[in-house]
Design a protein around this motif. Structure first.
Motif, PDB file in Angstrom:
ATOM      1  N   ALA A  81      -3.363  -0.360  -3.714  1.00 25.68           N
ATOM      2  CA  ALA A  81      -4.524  -0.238  -2.835  1.00 25.68           C
ATOM      3  C   ALA A  81      -5.413  -1.478  -2.943  1.00 25.68           C
ATOM      4  N   ARG A  82      -5.586  -1.981  -4.154  1.00 28.05           N
ATOM      5  CA  ARG A  82      -6.392  -3.191  -4.335  1.00 28.05           C
ATOM      6  C   ARG A  82      -5.728  -4.391  -3.661  1.00 28.05           C
ATOM      7  N   ALA A  83      -4.405  -4.486  -3.787  1.00 30.07           N
ATOM      8  CA  ALA A  83      -3.685  -5.585  -3.133  1.00 30.07           C
ATOM      9  C   ALA A  83      -3.835  -5.503  -1.615  1.00 30.07           C
ATOM     10  N   ASP A  84      -3.775  -4.286  -1.064  1.00 35.18           N
ATOM     11  CA  ASP A  84      -3.944  -4.111   0.381  1.00 35.18           C
ATOM     12  C   ASP A  84      -5.313  -4.589   0.835  1.00 35.18           C
ATOM     13  N   SER A  85      -6.359  -4.263   0.044  1.00 33.63           N
ATOM     14  CA  SER A  85      -7.725  -4.633   0.429  1.00 33.63           C
ATOM     15  C   SER A  85      -7.927  -6.144   0.436  1.00 33.63           C
ATOM     16  N   LEU A  86      -7.077  -6.857  -0.283  1.00 35.82           N
ATOM     17  CA  LEU A  86      -7.185  -8.316  -0.358  1.00 35.82           C
ATOM     18  C   LEU A  86      -6.176  -9.018   0.542  1.00 35.82           C
ATOM     19  N   GLY A  87      -5.499  -8.239   1.382  1.00 36.00           N
ATOM     20  CA  GLY A  87      -4.548  -8.835   2.312  1.00 36.00           C
ATOM     21  C   GLY A  87      -3.254  -9.295   1.666  1.00 36.00           C
ATOM     22  N   LEU A  88      -2.958  -8.803   0.474  1.00 37.27           N
ATOM     23  CA  LEU A  88      -1.710  -9.165  -0.207  1.00 37.27           C
ATOM     24  C   LEU A  88      -0.663  -8.105   0.107  1.00 37.27           C
ATOM     25  N   ASP A  89       0.327  -8.453   0.884  1.00 35.37           N
ATOM     26  CA  ASP A  89       1.333  -7.488   1.354  1.00 35.37           C
ATOM     27  C   ASP A  89       2.351  -7.227   0.246  1.00 35.37           C
ATOM     28  N   LEU A  90       1.913  -6.473  -0.748  1.00 39.18           N
ATOM     29  CA  LEU A  90       2.783  -6.186  -1.882  1.00 39.18           C
ATOM     30  C   LEU A  90       3.726  -5.025  -1.597  1.00 39.18           C
ATOM     31  N   ARG A  91       3.250  -4.040  -0.829  1.00 40.71           N
ATOM     32  CA  ARG A  91       4.042  -2.820  -0.608  1.00 40.71           C
ATOM     33  C   ARG A  91       5.409  -3.130   0.000  1.00 40.71           C
ATOM     34  N   HIS A  92       5.419  -4.032   0.959  1.00 42.68           N
ATOM     35  CA  HIS A  92       6.681  -4.381   1.621  1.00 42.68           C
ATOM     36  C   HIS A  92       7.705  -4.892   0.612  1.00 42.68           C
ATOM     37  N   HIS A  93       7.260  -5.731  -0.300  1.00 43.77           N
ATOM     38  CA  HIS A  93       8.184  -6.303  -1.282  1.00 43.77           C
ATOM     39  C   HIS A  93       8.543  -5.289  -2.375  1.00 43.77           C
ATOM     40  N   VAL A  94       7.625  -4.391  -2.692  1.00 43.36           N
ATOM     41  CA  VAL A  94       7.950  -3.326  -3.652  1.00 43.36           C
ATOM     42  C   VAL A  94       9.029  -2.422  -3.077  1.00 43.36           C
ATOM     43  N   GLU A  95       8.869  -2.046  -1.807  1.00 39.14           N
ATOM     44  CA  GLU A  95       9.858  -1.183  -1.158  1.00 39.14           C
ATOM     45  C   GLU A  95      11.199  -1.887  -1.015  1.00 39.14           C
ATOM     46  N   ALA A  96      11.169  -3.198  -0.838  1.00 38.37           N
ATOM     47  CA  ALA A  96      12.420  -3.961  -0.706  1.00 38.37           C
ATOM     48  C   ALA A  96      13.067  -4.247  -2.051  1.00 38.37           C
ATOM     49  N   GLY A  97      12.363  -3.942  -3.158  1.00 40.83           N
ATOM     50  CA  GLY A  97      12.932  -4.142  -4.485  1.00 40.83           C
ATOM     51  C   GLY A  97      12.736  -5.524  -5.058  1.00 40.83           C
TER      52      GLY A  97
END
Length: 512
Positions: free
Chosen positions: A316-332
């Motif tokens: 959630a903190r990464a999202d608020s800062l515009g860091l698209d972490l979720r996409h890379h987490v889901e991609a492994g």
């Protein structure tokens, strides 16, 4: 090495993978070993794993129960999901409810026999079963029957010679008695495995294993962490970085923020470690997250061990800062691992890191934070040495290691940390707060870099919806590192916020 001992190929697996690695392949077969430890350290569990490995190898195995009954042993096995089918069990304790022996088990009453009768029974069962592996649990009962140390040693020596002639590999289980240890007896056996456990002020018990000796062969000495879980003992061998070198190209590891790489004299390098220090909220975790994101965007794998923050809050903190972490987490490409340090030993954590690096080929590893790691393990002996070995291992793997550490306090205080680990890192980055024109701002500087030059300037460091921004050097301020800067000059390089509103002494070129 004694040539009379069997070579590496003639080893027996203990049934515990980690212990086999400590022993460099297992126990030399046809020898007698002492497994000692206080109650609850896992001696019986280890013995059962040793015998069940023999059953898997279709070997005849024999368990002599002098201090536990068949029902008790079956309960231990059931707690791990095991069956004792295939294990020949000889009880030498009175346990049957009706007082009658049950086939295929043999029942004897030690209160009615002398030690010599007990040893005769053991020899008779061995001649009948012809086991490849055997366990005697425990020597405490034989010691009580013998009463005299000399008689006891002679009986054990006789058993040892008997088993060796039959090429039977034997584990002798015994309680550790520090107040009454017998070095003469310990010299009789071919090897000694010591099990220990301690109870910290908070959290689960910590268990360690040490191979005291194994005659004629090399092994990994020192203490090794282990745990007892459903399924048996899991040993985490002590990490030795020198044994895991991997060729790699030492080169830059770009952060994706040009100004940050400039501050670092071209950026961080692969195979190095960096310590990011600063007060709470200064942006330490976000800075390391930027490196994870940059690696993922290049198609590389990264992993972050979260000691202080849950994965949901982190994302959630990464999202608020515009860091698209979720996409890379889901991609492994990015792996987030929540760590409960109250349930984890340093040895187990090191093995987790090693597994992540070797299985996932991670190129960047983040420990966030060292405060959680250290505070939960202050009672551990040689914690800094273990951390040093972990960093040395990551260096030899060509991994960039990022360590987050929070200092005490927020502003107007010198840098203080719970433990000085700055000497372990190749690079040290310092984040600080400072006040300017009624606003709280952040500054970043590099105070150490072993692998090359770097800027000695202090730059402004900002976090916003588009991530990290690093400004030009703050040349017209003094005292930024102390948290109480003094402005000198007519114009300032302070950055505008992302809405375009000017900050204190903003410069139109400061957003470059």
């Amino acid at each position: 090495m004694n040539p009379s001992f069997p070579p590496q190929a003639q080893r027996l697996s203990t049934g515990v993978e980690g212990l086999d690695r400590v022993l460099r392949g297992g126990l030399p077969r046809g020898r007698v070993y002492l497994v000692e430890g206080s109650p609850g350290t896992g001696k019986t569990t280890l013995a059962l794993q040793f015998l069940l490995e023999g059953v898997r190898q279709k070997e005849p195995v024999l368990y002599f129960a002098l201090s536990e009954s068949r029902l008790e042993l079956e309960a231990v096995a059931a707690s791990h999901g095991w069956s004792l089918e295939g294990v020949h069990l000889c009880e030498i304790v009175a346990t049957a409810d009706n007082g009658e022996p049950e086939e295929p088990y043999t029942l004897f009453h030690p209160s009615e026999v002398e030690l010599s009768e007990t040893t005769k029974t053991i020899c008779a069962e061995v001649n009948r079963v012809e086991p490849v592996r055997a366990v005697i649990d425990s020597l405490a009962e034989m010691r009580l029957l013998a009463q005299e140390p000399l008689i006891y040693r002679r009986q054990v020596l006789g058993l040892k010679q008997f088993f060796v002639r039959r090429q039977c590999t034997v584990l002798l289980l015994d309680d550790r008695r520090p107040h009454n240890s017998d070095p003469h007896f310990q010299s009789l056996v071919h090897g000694i495995i010591s099990l220990e456990q301690t109870t910290p002020a908070y959290g689960a018990k910590r268990r360690q294993l040490e191979v005291i000796k194994v005659r004629g062969v090399e092994f990994h000495d020192g203490r090794h962490d282990f745990v007892i879980r459903k399924g048996g003992i899991v040993v985490h061998p002590r990490l030795m970085a020198a044994e895991h070198p991997v060729p790699f190209n030492r080169g830059p590891f770009p952060s994706g923020v040009a100004e940050l790489d400039t501050l670092l004299g071209g950026g961080l390098e692969r195979g190095t470690s960096a310590l990011v220090m600063g007060p709470s909220g200064a942006g330490k975790s976000t800075l390391t997250t930027q490196y994870l994101l940059a690696a993922a965007q290049r198609g590389e794998h990264g992993i972050s061990y979260l000691f202080d923050e849950g994965q949901d809050n982190f994302l959630a903190r990464a999202d608020s800062l515009g860091l698209d972490l979720r996409h890379h987490v889901e991609a492994g490409r990015i792996q987030l691992v929540s760590v409960n340090p109250a349930e984890l030993s340093p040895g187990e954590f090191a093995q987790r890191v090693r597994a992540g690096v070797e299985k996932e080929r991670s190129r960047v590893v983040v420990i966030d934070s060292l405060n959680g790691y250290i505070n939960a393990m202050l009672e551990e002996r040689g914690l800094l040495v273990q951390l040093h070995e972990l960093l040395a291992y990551l260096e030899r793997q060509g991994v960039l290691s990022l360590l987050v550490m929070a200092q005490h306090g927020l502003v107007d205080s010198p840098v203080q940390t719970p433990l000085d680990v700055s000497y372990l890192a190749d690079t040290v980055l310092l984040l600080r707060y400072f006040e300017a024109a009624g606003e709280v701002r952040k500054a970043i500087s590099v105070v150490k870099k072993r692998t090359g030059g770097h800027e000695t300037t202090i730059r402004e460091f900002r976090l916003g919806p588009s991530g990290i921004r690093v400004g030009p050097p703050l040349r017209e301020f003094q005292g930024v590192l102390t948290g109480t800067p003094t402005y000198h000059g007519e114009g300032g390089p302070l950055m505008r916020d992302e809405s375009g509103a000017p900050g204190a002494k903003d410069d139109d070129d400061a957003d470059a």
